[in-house]
Design a protein around this motif. Structure first.
Motif, short mmCIF file in Angstrom:
data_model
loop_
_atom_site.label_atom_id
_atom_site.label_comp_id
_atom_site.label_asym_id
_atom_site.label_seq_id
_atom_site.Cartn_x
_atom_site.Cartn_y
_atom_site.Cartn_z
N VAL A 192 0.13 -12.84 36.70
CA VAL A 192 -0.48 -12.80 35.24
C VAL A 192 -1.97 -12.68 35.34
O VAL A 192 -2.63 -13.30 36.14
CB VAL A 192 -0.33 -14.15 34.39
N GLY A 193 -2.52 -11.55 34.72
CA GLY A 193 -3.94 -11.53 34.63
C GLY A 193 -4.10 -10.08 35.16
O GLY A 193 -3.71 -9.43 35.96
N ALA A 194 -5.29 -9.59 34.70
CA ALA A 194 -5.70 -8.24 35.07
C ALA A 194 -6.14 -7.93 36.28
O ALA A 194 -5.94 -6.79 36.88
CB ALA A 194 -6.66 -7.63 34.18
N LYS A 195 -6.56 -8.99 37.23
CA LYS A 195 -6.66 -8.65 38.37
C LYS A 195 -5.45 -8.39 39.31
O LYS A 195 -5.52 -7.93 40.28
CB LYS A 195 -7.44 -10.14 39.16
N TYR A 196 -4.37 -9.19 38.95
CA TYR A 196 -3.21 -9.04 39.69
C TYR A 196 -2.08 -8.20 39.23
O TYR A 196 -1.20 -8.11 40.18
CB TYR A 196 -2.55 -10.67 39.42
N ILE A 197 -1.95 -7.54 37.93
CA ILE A 197 -0.90 -6.94 37.52
C ILE A 197 -1.56 -5.41 37.00
O ILE A 197 -2.65 -5.66 36.58
CB ILE A 197 0.09 -7.43 36.69
N ALA A 198 -0.80 -4.53 36.99
CA ALA A 198 -1.27 -3.33 36.30
C ALA A 198 -0.12 -2.46 35.54
O ALA A 198 0.98 -2.69 36.10
CB ALA A 198 -1.91 -2.30 37.21
N GLY A 199 -0.01 -2.35 34.19
CA GLY A 199 0.95 -1.44 33.69
C GLY A 199 1.86 -2.21 32.68
O GLY A 199 3.03 -2.04 32.58
#
Length: 398
Positions: A192-199
């Motif tokens: 969860v979070g922009a640093k850990y996932i994309a799309g």
């Protein structure tokens, strides 16, 4: 160089990366088209006796899909009610130019998540001019086995992993120019979070569209590699899980068009230093699920071990790329070595932890690559564990 200058350089470098990323995304013509203009036309009412039916099928590559639309006078709610059709097989790698007429046989009908009711999407099998299934039509092989072993009530649950790419072919959100995300894999899985996932937008849009269409869609999660995700189909009886998987792949192709993202099922899209992409198949029969079924599961594992290389030749669209994935690393078993174990994600076949205690359950085949044909894998599991159907045909590489 002092700390202030370093920070300034990093900020300028970051802005270049962001600008480059935006530039690359805008290269997708589908992504930059004005969706408000499209919405103006898609909302136009159509006559009550006109229904748009999108037929789609597996082409000669064995993994890519093709589709075309037909206007019908009423909604076909079942495959039997949908008319057959034809197409130019020489343009899809399935026939020669001199004998190009190729037939489409409807086999499943879904609600259209893009045009909405009463419009439909029709999954179709491909047949050649002589009435035989096309080389990449493995649905008949699988369905014949499902029907022959109907009393065994074969259940399948499928887990499709996939990777999102930018239109330049590099991982979505990965640094341009060959860089890698500054994220430990232990944080990306179910992250969860922009640093850990994309799309995530693509993933959630896909889930809602599949549920609307009528697929037995069971869930999603971010996978270990950055920009890699998974969705689950089933558990359902017989051919439906494999049908729904191909429908959900079609839906993903359409959703990713709108976002300007490329989705790949390649088993090893980012090289040897990064995790691969598979499609784990969960399989059980009535005997496996009944009291004392563990003994039959052990018998089936023995049969799978004897036929290991036969399965491996058919567990991906390209044997070599699945071999790269099954390296013994990143929770995989070696390609050439069969193994099984309780709760062991480095085994070819994983069994649930409590299966021996309760004496029954299911098995998870972790060998298939992300670009496998679920018709072929499900068919082989039944063929090996339960026996061949009379006159049921053969697989492509055995």
């Amino acid at each position: 160089m002092n700390i202030i200058k370093c920070i300034g350089i990093l900020q300028r470098y970051s802005s270049v990366i962001i600008s480059t990323k935006r530039f690359m995304l805008k290269q997708s013509i589908n992504h930059i088209m004005n969706k408000k203009v499209f919405d103006r036309y898609i909302r136009l009412p159509v006559p009550c006796n006109k229904v748009l039916a999108t037929y789609f099928w597996i082409d000669g590559s064995g993994i890519n899909l093709r589709n075309k639309d037909r206007i019908l006078n009423c909604t076909p709610y079942t495959a039997d009610a949908a008319p057959g059709w034809a197409f130019d097989g020489s343009s899809t790698g399935q026939a020669t130019t001199a004998n190009s007429d190729t037939s489409l046989k409807p086999c499943a009908v879904y609600k259209d998540p893009f045009r909405l009711e009463p419009h439909v999407v029709v999954l179709a099998e491909v047949y050649m001019g002589d009435g035989k299934p096309a080389l990449t039509n493995h649905r008949k092989f699988c369905n014949d086995l499902c029907e022959f072993h109907k009393a065994e009530e074969p259940w399948f649950g499928l887990e499709q992993e996939y990777t999102m790419l930018d239109v330049d072919g590099w991982g979505l959100g990965w640094p341009k120019g060959g860089g890698f995300p500054a994220v430990n894999y232990e944080f990306s899985y179910c992250g969860v979070g922009a640093k850990y996932i994309a799309g995530r937008d693509v993933c959630e849009s896909h889930a809602k569209a599949c549920l609307y269409a009528g697929c037995d869609f069971e869930g999603t999660n971010a996978e270990v590699m950055f920009a890699c995700w998974e969705w689950q189909i089933g558990t359902t009886i017989g051919i439906k899980a494999a049908d729904d998987m191909w429908m959900s792949r079609y839906v993903m192709s359409r959703v990713s068009e709108d976002y300007g993202v490329v989705v790949t099922y390649h088993p090893k899209p980012m090289g040897a230093k990064h995790p691969g992409v598979g499609m784990h198949h969960n399989f059980s029969t009535k005997r496996m699920r009944s009291d004392g079924g563990f003994k039959f599961i052990e018998e089936c594992i023995g049969r799978l071990e004897k036929n290991h290389m036969k399965h491996m030749k058919n567990y991906g669209n390209d044997e070599m790329t699945n071999r790269q994935r099954l390296s013994g690393k990143f929770e995989t078993a070696p390609f050439d070595k069969f193994s099984w174990g309780m709760a062991n994600r480095k085994a070819s076949i994983r069994l649930p932890r409590n299966i021996k205690t309760v004496g029954k359950g299911f098995m998870e085949d972790r060998r298939p690559g992300g670009d496998c044909d679920p018709y072929l894998v499900c068919g082989l599991l039944m063929d090996t564990c339960l026996g061949s159907a009379p006159g049921g045909g053969s697989t492509k590489k055995c």
